[in-house]
Write an enzyme that holds these catalytic residues in place. Sequence first.
Site, mmCIF file in Angstrom:
data_model
loop_
_atom_site.group_PDB
_atom_site.id
_atom_site.type_symbol
_atom_site.label_atom_id
_atom_site.label_comp_id
_atom_site.label_asym_id
_atom_site.label_seq_id
_atom_site.Cartn_x
_atom_site.Cartn_y
_atom_site.Cartn_z
ATOM 1 N N CYS A 119 0.808 -1.222 0.000
ATOM 2 C CA CYS A 119 0.000 0.000 0.000
ATOM 3 C C CYS A 119 0.848 1.282 0.000
ATOM 4 C CB CYS A 119 -0.957 0.001 1.186
ATOM 5 S SG CYS A 119 -2.002 -1.466 1.226
ATOM 6 N N HIS A 252 -3.103 7.064 2.302
ATOM 7 C CA HIS A 252 -3.569 5.781 1.776
ATOM 8 C C HIS A 252 -4.981 5.530 2.306
ATOM 9 C CE1 HIS A 252 -4.088 1.678 0.844
ATOM 10 N NE2 HIS A 252 -3.835 1.224 2.057
ATOM 11 N N ASN A 282 -10.221 -0.193 -0.132
ATOM 12 C CA ASN A 282 -8.758 -0.082 -0.106
ATOM 13 C C ASN A 282 -8.212 -0.659 -1.414
ATOM 14 O OD1 ASN A 282 -6.022 -0.414 0.322
ATOM 15 N ND2 ASN A 282 -6.236 -1.275 2.368
HETATM 16 N N1 ACO Z 1 -18.895 -8.288 9.127
HETATM 17 C C1 ACO Z 1 -19.445 -8.524 10.323
HETATM 18 N N2 ACO Z 1 -18.727 -8.826 11.404
HETATM 19 C C2 ACO Z 1 -17.402 -8.890 11.269
HETATM 20 C C3 ACO Z 1 -16.755 -8.672 10.030
HETATM 21 C C4 ACO Z 1 -17.564 -8.352 8.940
HETATM 22 N N3 ACO Z 1 -17.061 -8.117 7.701
HETATM 23 N N4 ACO Z 1 -15.428 -8.802 10.217
HETATM 24 C C5 ACO Z 1 -15.238 -9.108 11.506
HETATM 25 N N5 ACO Z 1 -16.421 -9.170 12.151
HETATM 26 C C6 ACO Z 1 -16.659 -9.452 13.555
HETATM 27 C C7 ACO Z 1 -15.587 -10.294 14.172
HETATM 28 O O1 ACO Z 1 -15.804 -11.655 13.930
HETATM 29 C C8 ACO Z 1 -15.725 -9.933 15.631
HETATM 30 O O2 ACO Z 1 -16.800 -10.666 16.182
HETATM 31 P P1 ACO Z 1 -16.703 -11.262 17.677
HETATM 32 O O3 ACO Z 1 -16.576 -10.055 18.542
HETATM 33 O O4 ACO Z 1 -17.999 -11.994 17.796
HETATM 34 O O5 ACO Z 1 -15.501 -12.136 17.658
HETATM 35 C C9 ACO Z 1 -16.143 -8.481 15.597
HETATM 36 O O6 ACO Z 1 -16.642 -8.220 14.280
HETATM 37 C C10 ACO Z 1 -15.009 -7.506 15.890
HETATM 38 O O7 ACO Z 1 -13.887 -7.889 15.111
HETATM 39 P P2 ACO Z 1 -12.534 -7.091 15.193
HETATM 40 O O8 ACO Z 1 -11.538 -7.747 14.298
HETATM 41 O O9 ACO Z 1 -12.187 -6.899 16.635
HETATM 42 O O10 ACO Z 1 -13.018 -5.716 14.579
HETATM 43 P P3 ACO Z 1 -12.234 -4.348 14.511
HETATM 44 O O11 ACO Z 1 -13.013 -3.304 15.176
HETATM 45 O O12 ACO Z 1 -10.800 -4.510 14.874
HETATM 46 O O13 ACO Z 1 -12.324 -4.044 12.974
HETATM 47 C C11 ACO Z 1 -10.925 -4.041 11.024
HETATM 48 C C12 ACO Z 1 -11.687 -4.892 12.040
HETATM 49 C C13 ACO Z 1 -11.915 -3.180 10.258
HETATM 50 C C14 ACO Z 1 -10.182 -4.971 10.051
HETATM 51 C C15 ACO Z 1 -9.944 -3.149 11.807
HETATM 52 O O14 ACO Z 1 -9.138 -3.908 12.664
HETATM 53 C C16 ACO Z 1 -9.066 -2.365 10.890
HETATM 54 O O15 ACO Z 1 -9.523 -1.478 10.228
HETATM 55 N N6 ACO Z 1 -7.778 -2.642 10.874
HETATM 56 C C17 ACO Z 1 -6.878 -1.990 9.968
HETATM 57 C C18 ACO Z 1 -6.672 -2.884 8.863
HETATM 58 C C19 ACO Z 1 -6.688 -2.218 7.540
HETATM 59 O O16 ACO Z 1 -7.252 -1.202 7.280
HETATM 60 N N7 ACO Z 1 -6.000 -2.892 6.663
HETATM 61 C C20 ACO Z 1 -5.932 -2.496 5.345
HETATM 62 C C21 ACO Z 1 -4.775 -3.113 4.768
HETATM 63 S S1 ACO Z 1 -3.368 -2.498 5.511
HETATM 64 C C22 ACO Z 1 -3.124 -1.117 4.861
HETATM 65 O O17 ACO Z 1 -3.616 -0.864 3.800
HETATM 66 C C23 ACO Z 1 -2.328 -0.288 5.651
#
Ligand code: ACO
Length: 325
Positions: A119, A252, A282
Amino acid sequence: MTRYSRISGTGSYLPPRRLTNAELAAELATKGVETSDEWIVERTGIRARHFAAPDVCSSDLALEAAKNALDAAGLQASDIDLIIVATSTPDMVFPSVACILQNKLGIAGCPAFDVQAVCSGFIYALTLADAMIKTGSATKALVIGSEVFSRILDFSDRTTCVLFGDGAGAVVLEASDTPGILASDLHADGKHVGILCVPGHVSGGQVLGDPLLKMDGQAVFKLAVGMLESTARAALAKANLTDADVDWMIPHQANIRIMQSTAKKLKMPLEKLIVTVDQHGNTSAASIPLALDVSVRSGKVKKGDTLMLEGVGGGFTWGAVLLKY
Ligand code: ACO
């Protein structure tokens, strides 16, 4: 006279198939994968993304973005003497997307190569092109980010497959006697390989390991904000400027929460933040030049504005380019 580099044209391209969160959720439901528009919007800010048709490759998206950037710069493909493509989803193992694109543009002879910094790829590519222009190795460069991330998504993993999209963004960077690119700052730290990767590889005619994207979202989130803050500060210091001098921040486009947290840490008003993640998801190396082109064409970004472009991605890699548009 000091030789600088300056963006003279921007372009972008999105494949026509657009899926809203509701449409993606309905498709995933047929495979037993549960998600919702509410969850995706609340956690990421994403509302829609574009997916390329199965026979469309990164070079095809790059070609359309490149043509748009050349038009905006008032140049022909034959004027270009350097092509750098940032991508993690190349058409083939080799040759590079840049070489395939060069042929599709109908030109030959100029150096053409890919940069793989996930990215942050466009930030790396722009920094390289700037250095090659400043040292006289090039005068008119095409710098492109192009991705078909849909090819490496695991559609049974709801924690990743809702986040990404396909697209391409391009700039023409030309030698100039007025600045242009004011400062760059690049970093990598390979100890974080495991938290964001596509671990498969080709060996003996087979794919070994899993060729689909794996991510520890929370670990990525925590690292990303600190890296984006520090690299923005470093680029400002190198150019002897402060946050108040920045007209637009184009980070990004991974997740609205990462972008807003970074802006807050930099004490940058949210009105200065360019946001396209809602419409594109993304798009990895394509996200910054796509967001730049959208904001130029909408009239937000104007000639003479000071822009902070910054990226973070797998590797980990991170970096910033501060420039006068
Ligand atoms: N739909 C519904 N529920 C979901 C989904 C979905 N698509 N994905 C996860 N969940 C659930 C999980 O199973 C979990 O359920 P549980 O509590 O029953 O176990 C709950 O939602 C919370 O999951 P978390 O992983 O704790 O959610 P979080 O708030 O951390 O959000 C996310 C996840 C959006 C991926 C976040 O961590 C994030 O934005 N991280 C940054 C990653 C990113 O942007 N990467 C891009 C690539 S890297 C880059 O480009 C730099």
